[in-house]
Write a protein that holds these residues in place. Structure first.
Motif: not given
Length: 86
Positions: A37-49, A52-55
């Motif tokens: 499940g590497i793909y989903d893990m990376v997307i999950r870990e990268v998407e939130k920050p 947050q940064s863009v907001l």
């Protein structure tokens, strides 16, 4: 090529390098275990920050944030809800 594009390419390369280094450490730390499940893990870990940064950059303006991210405001709101950011 404009200076702005050079800056963006540098940032992109820096982000890519960070992800590569993090994944290399992840694989090294597995100690023989099979990764799943590497793909989903990376997307999950990268998407939130990223959200947050863009907001922060848009001072919470979701319409501007959605435009910067290249998505609709509805998609942004769904992602914010998924990550508990609303």
């Amino acid at each position: 090529m404009s200076h702005n594009n050079d800056k963006n390419n540098g940032s992109h390369n820096e982000i890519s390098l960070c992800v590569t280094q993090a994944l290399d450490r992840y694989f090294s730390d597995l100690d023989g275990e099979k990764p799943v499940g590497i793909y989903d893990m990376v997307i999950r870990e990268v998407e939130k920050p990223m959200l947050q940064s863009v907001l922060r950059q848009t001072r919470g303006n979701q319409t501007q944030a959605a435009e910067i991210l290249g998505m609709t405001r509805n998609t942004l709101r769904r992602k914010l809800t998924e990550h508990g950011l609303l």
